[in-house]
Motif scaffolding. Sequence first.
Motif, PDB file in Angstrom:
ATOM      1  N   VAL A   1       0.601  -0.879  -0.188  1.00 40.91           N
ATOM      2  CA  VAL A   1      -0.119   0.025   0.029  1.00 40.91           C
ATOM      3  C   VAL A   1       0.743   1.485   0.115  1.00 40.91           C
ATOM      4  O   VAL A   1       1.857   0.918   0.318  1.00 40.91           O
ATOM      5  CB  VAL A   1      -0.722  -0.117   1.263  1.00 40.91           C
ATOM      6  CG1 VAL A   1      -2.261  -1.102   1.316  1.00 40.91           C
ATOM      7  CG2 VAL A   1      -0.399   0.206   2.706  1.00 40.91           C
ATOM      8  N   SER A   2       0.277   2.499  -0.771  1.00 38.87           N
ATOM      9  CA  SER A   2       1.123   4.016  -0.776  1.00 38.87           C
ATOM     10  C   SER A   2       1.516   4.385   0.827  1.00 38.87           C
ATOM     11  O   SER A   2       0.491   4.264   1.071  1.00 38.87           O
ATOM     12  CB  SER A   2       0.319   4.227  -1.624  1.00 38.87           C
ATOM     13  OG  SER A   2      -0.650   5.183  -1.186  1.00 38.87           O
ATOM     14  N   ASN A   3       2.317   5.111   0.788  1.00 43.58           N
ATOM     15  CA  ASN A   3       2.538   5.498   1.917  1.00 43.58           C
ATOM     16  C   ASN A   3       0.879   6.598   2.798  1.00 43.58           C
ATOM     17  O   ASN A   3       0.305   6.532   4.122  1.00 43.58           O
ATOM     18  CB  ASN A   3       3.635   6.884   2.119  1.00 43.58           C
ATOM     19  CG  ASN A   3       4.720   6.608   2.722  1.00 43.58           C
ATOM     20  OD1 ASN A   3       4.526   6.768   4.322  1.00 43.58           O
ATOM     21  ND2 ASN A   3       5.764   7.360   3.157  1.00 43.58           N
TER      22      ASN A   3
ATOM     23  N   ARG B   1      -5.165   3.316   6.336  1.00 46.81           N
ATOM     24  CA  ARG B   1      -5.532   2.613   7.344  1.00 46.81           C
ATOM     25  C   ARG B   1      -5.853   1.913   8.625  1.00 46.81           C
ATOM     26  O   ARG B   1      -6.529   1.487   8.648  1.00 46.81           O
ATOM     27  CB  ARG B   1      -4.004   1.073   6.986  1.00 46.81           C
ATOM     28  CG  ARG B   1      -4.048   0.766   5.358  1.00 46.81           C
ATOM     29  CD  ARG B   1      -4.759  -0.632   5.390  1.00 46.81           C
ATOM     30  NE  ARG B   1      -5.014  -0.658   4.016  1.00 46.81           N
ATOM     31  CZ  ARG B   1      -5.462  -1.220   3.278  1.00 46.81           C
ATOM     32  NH1 ARG B   1      -6.384  -2.373   3.889  1.00 46.81           N
ATOM     33  NH2 ARG B   1      -5.570  -1.195   2.486  1.00 46.81           N
ATOM     34  N   LEU B   2      -5.529   3.471   9.484  1.00 46.44           N
ATOM     35  CA  LEU B   2      -5.342   2.838  10.483  1.00 46.44           C
ATOM     36  C   LEU B   2      -6.553   3.719  10.919  1.00 46.44           C
ATOM     37  O   LEU B   2      -6.732   5.066  10.277  1.00 46.44           O
ATOM     38  CB  LEU B   2      -4.688   4.103  11.584  1.00 46.44           C
ATOM     39  CG  LEU B   2      -3.041   2.570  11.948  1.00 46.44           C
ATOM     40  CD1 LEU B   2      -1.769   3.701  11.738  1.00 46.44           C
ATOM     41  CD2 LEU B   2      -3.140   2.393  12.594  1.00 46.44           C
TER      42      LEU B   2
ATOM     43  N   VAL C   1       6.954   4.597  14.860  1.00 52.43           N
ATOM     44  CA  VAL C   1       5.991   3.235  15.188  1.00 52.43           C
ATOM     45  C   VAL C   1       6.882   1.819  14.161  1.00 52.43           C
ATOM     46  O   VAL C   1       8.054   2.589  13.464  1.00 52.43           O
ATOM     47  CB  VAL C   1       4.892   2.861  14.064  1.00 52.43           C
ATOM     48  CG1 VAL C   1       3.940   1.364  14.196  1.00 52.43           C
ATOM     49  CG2 VAL C   1       3.782   3.876  14.390  1.00 52.43           C
ATOM     50  N   VAL C   2       6.473   0.569  14.987  1.00 44.54           N
ATOM     51  CA  VAL C   2       7.998  -0.441  14.226  1.00 44.54           C
ATOM     52  C   VAL C   2       7.355  -1.457  14.253  1.00 44.54           C
ATOM     53  O   VAL C   2       6.820  -2.071  14.644  1.00 44.54           O
ATOM     54  CB  VAL C   2       9.507  -0.776  15.247  1.00 44.54           C
ATOM     55  CG1 VAL C   2      10.602   1.294  15.003  1.00 44.54           C
ATOM     56  CG2 VAL C   2       8.741  -0.238  16.453  1.00 44.54           C
ATOM     57  N   GLY C   3       8.205  -2.631  13.590  1.00 42.62           N
ATOM     58  CA  GLY C   3       7.918  -3.677  12.891  1.00 42.62           C
ATOM     59  C   GLY C   3       7.045  -4.339  12.693  1.00 42.62           C
ATOM     60  O   GLY C   3       6.771  -3.841  11.498  1.00 42.62           O
ATOM     61  N   GLY C   4       6.708  -5.560  13.388  1.00 46.03           N
ATOM     62  CA  GLY C   4       5.238  -6.227  12.721  1.00 46.03           C
ATOM     63  C   GLY C   4       4.144  -5.493  12.434  1.00 46.03           C
ATOM     64  O   GLY C   4       3.711  -5.448  11.212  1.00 46.03           O
ATOM     65  N   VAL C   5       4.030  -4.016  12.988  1.00 47.13           N
ATOM     66  CA  VAL C   5       2.402  -3.566  12.631  1.00 47.13           C
ATOM     67  C   VAL C   5       2.838  -2.388  11.582  1.00 47.13           C
ATOM     68  O   VAL C   5       2.172  -2.780  10.558  1.00 47.13           O
ATOM     69  CB  VAL C   5       2.327  -1.607  13.504  1.00 47.13           C
ATOM     70  CG1 VAL C   5       1.602  -1.622  14.048  1.00 47.13           C
ATOM     71  CG2 VAL C   5       3.051  -2.679  14.969  1.00 47.13           C
ATOM     72  N   VAL C   6       3.991  -2.503  11.372  1.00 48.67           N
ATOM     73  CA  VAL C   6       4.438  -1.775  10.046  1.00 48.67           C
ATOM     74  C   VAL C   6       4.228  -2.417   8.455  1.00 48.67           C
ATOM     75  O   VAL C   6       3.556  -2.101   7.675  1.00 48.67           O
ATOM     76  CB  VAL C   6       5.925  -1.129   9.830  1.00 48.67           C
ATOM     77  CG1 VAL C   6       6.320   0.245   8.035  1.00 48.67           C
ATOM     78  CG2 VAL C   6       6.302   0.136  10.813  1.00 48.67           C
TER      79      VAL C   6
ATOM     80  N   GLY D   1      -1.507  -3.921   4.200  1.00 49.00           N
ATOM     81  CA  GLY D   1      -2.824  -3.715   4.131  1.00 49.00           C
ATOM     82  C   GLY D   1      -3.802  -4.849   4.803  1.00 49.00           C
ATOM     83  O   GLY D   1      -4.783  -4.520   4.752  1.00 49.00           O
ATOM     84  N   HIS D   2      -2.471  -5.142   6.064  1.00 46.87           N
ATOM     85  CA  HIS D   2      -3.706  -6.147   6.910  1.00 46.87           C
ATOM     86  C   HIS D   2      -4.469  -4.721   7.828  1.00 46.87           C
ATOM     87  O   HIS D   2      -2.943  -3.414   8.318  1.00 46.87           O
ATOM     88  CB  HIS D   2      -2.850  -6.756   7.530  1.00 46.87           C
ATOM     89  CG  HIS D   2      -2.274  -7.999   6.248  1.00 46.87           C
ATOM     90  ND1 HIS D   2      -1.708  -8.923   6.551  1.00 46.87           N
ATOM     91  CD2 HIS D   2      -2.695  -7.903   5.068  1.00 46.87           C
ATOM     92  CE1 HIS D   2      -1.376  -9.806   5.644  1.00 46.87           C
ATOM     93  NE2 HIS D   2      -1.842  -9.121   5.162  1.00 46.87           N
TER      94      HIS D   2
END
Length: 439
Positions: free
Chosen positions: A5-7, A13-14, A38-43, A49-50
Amino acid sequence: MNRLVSNRTLLRRLPRERLSLLRELGALADERGESLYVVGGVVRDLLLGHVTLDLDLTVEGDGIAFARLVANRYRAGLAVFDRFATARLVFPDGLKMDIATTRRESYALPGVLPTVQPASIEEDLYRRDFTINAIAWQLNPGQFGRLLDAYGGQRDLRARTIRVLHAGSFQDDPTRIFRAIRFEQRLRFRLERTTLRLLAEAASTNLIQQLSGPRLQNEILLLLAEQDPVRAIARLAQLKLLRFLHRRLCYTTRVKRVVAAVPKALAWWARRFPDTEIDKPIVYLMALWSESSPAVVATMIRRLALSREQAGKVTVGRRVVGRVLKRLADTGIVRPSQVYRLLADLPDEALVLVLATQMSCQQAAVLSRLKRYLVDYMKNRTIKAALTGRDLQAMGLQPGPQYGTILGKLLDARIDGTITTEAEERAFVQKRLGVRSDC
Ligand code: ATP
């Protein structure tokens, strides 16, 4: 190739209130002269797109002081883990947020937990497990939404690839071997070629043996809690990783069939008994261990440091399931109380395993009888006799083992429907007392 997904879409998404919270936190960090990400699995998940529920933030500065400030300002609950320079916040609306200090990690020995020191965001990303989990998303005003992706995380997300950041990664932390399989199976990605070689090399040494029981347990149960543990188990077997549970773990064709039947058994169970709570990873573990000897199972329980409750469930292994199935296949069972007695001591997870085992053997008639028995049993197990031990005492029964016998018979009669009222229960007891005094 995956399209990411684009920036701008990523920001959309949020939910709006999360986004404004992140903007506020970015401004707060800025006032303190700190950078916030924000880092890791969230990004990773946002880029794919989840939807993500919880947030992992990291501060280039003092993460714990920042977390305290945020907790105060937003009246969030706060737990601080000094050793790892992290804090967990729970906001009044239920949002969970981890806030850490950007850091580097060093490992005194393979398999042990690292010591951590504050470091730059680039170093923080470099200590992470895979490139797809090493992307940061900045929150400071002016930089809001900027992605830091020094190690090719977006490229690997597009190519659906799991790649470690450096050759020593699995040595540093062998839990990454299991994490690699977890993400590979969940996202339907593949392990990049060098990463696969490094993983196989690490798996051929005794690195995993050096992991503590709780850490290995955590990884195994997380794998088994995934959407499709059947594929994950097959992958563990293919990569010769099951031997770390026990080198004599029997992964036979029969075991594979039982494991493969577990999703169907769980689905049937959830449809029929939606109010029960099944520990799904434990059911998979029981299926995986269903042909292993009691001694091997006992060793695996110790290796994984399972809790007493988990251990109690998994020890109901092959012998009990086999015995129950044999008895239930016996058309001589006619009374519901007989089925009740057979199943009453088994945890629900063992009942699901019984069902999966039967589903794996393709005997339609026996399976439908078993399902009927299970439905009756689940209904019957809520039945209680009206009389209690106190009532029996008041009726003149002398102390002794006959209390248990009589209460058991009352329950059986209730389940079989031969007694339906308290008066009938009293008459039943009177009769037994009368017979006894005649003797
Ligand atoms: P999940 O969706 O399963 O929660 P996740 O990627 O969010 O996956 P977490 O275990 O919550 O995984 O960890 C958050 C982040 O911390 C990871 O994305 C990764 O960047 C880093 N991380 C976690 N465990 C390790 C590890 N063993 N080695 C290196 N980095 C790790």
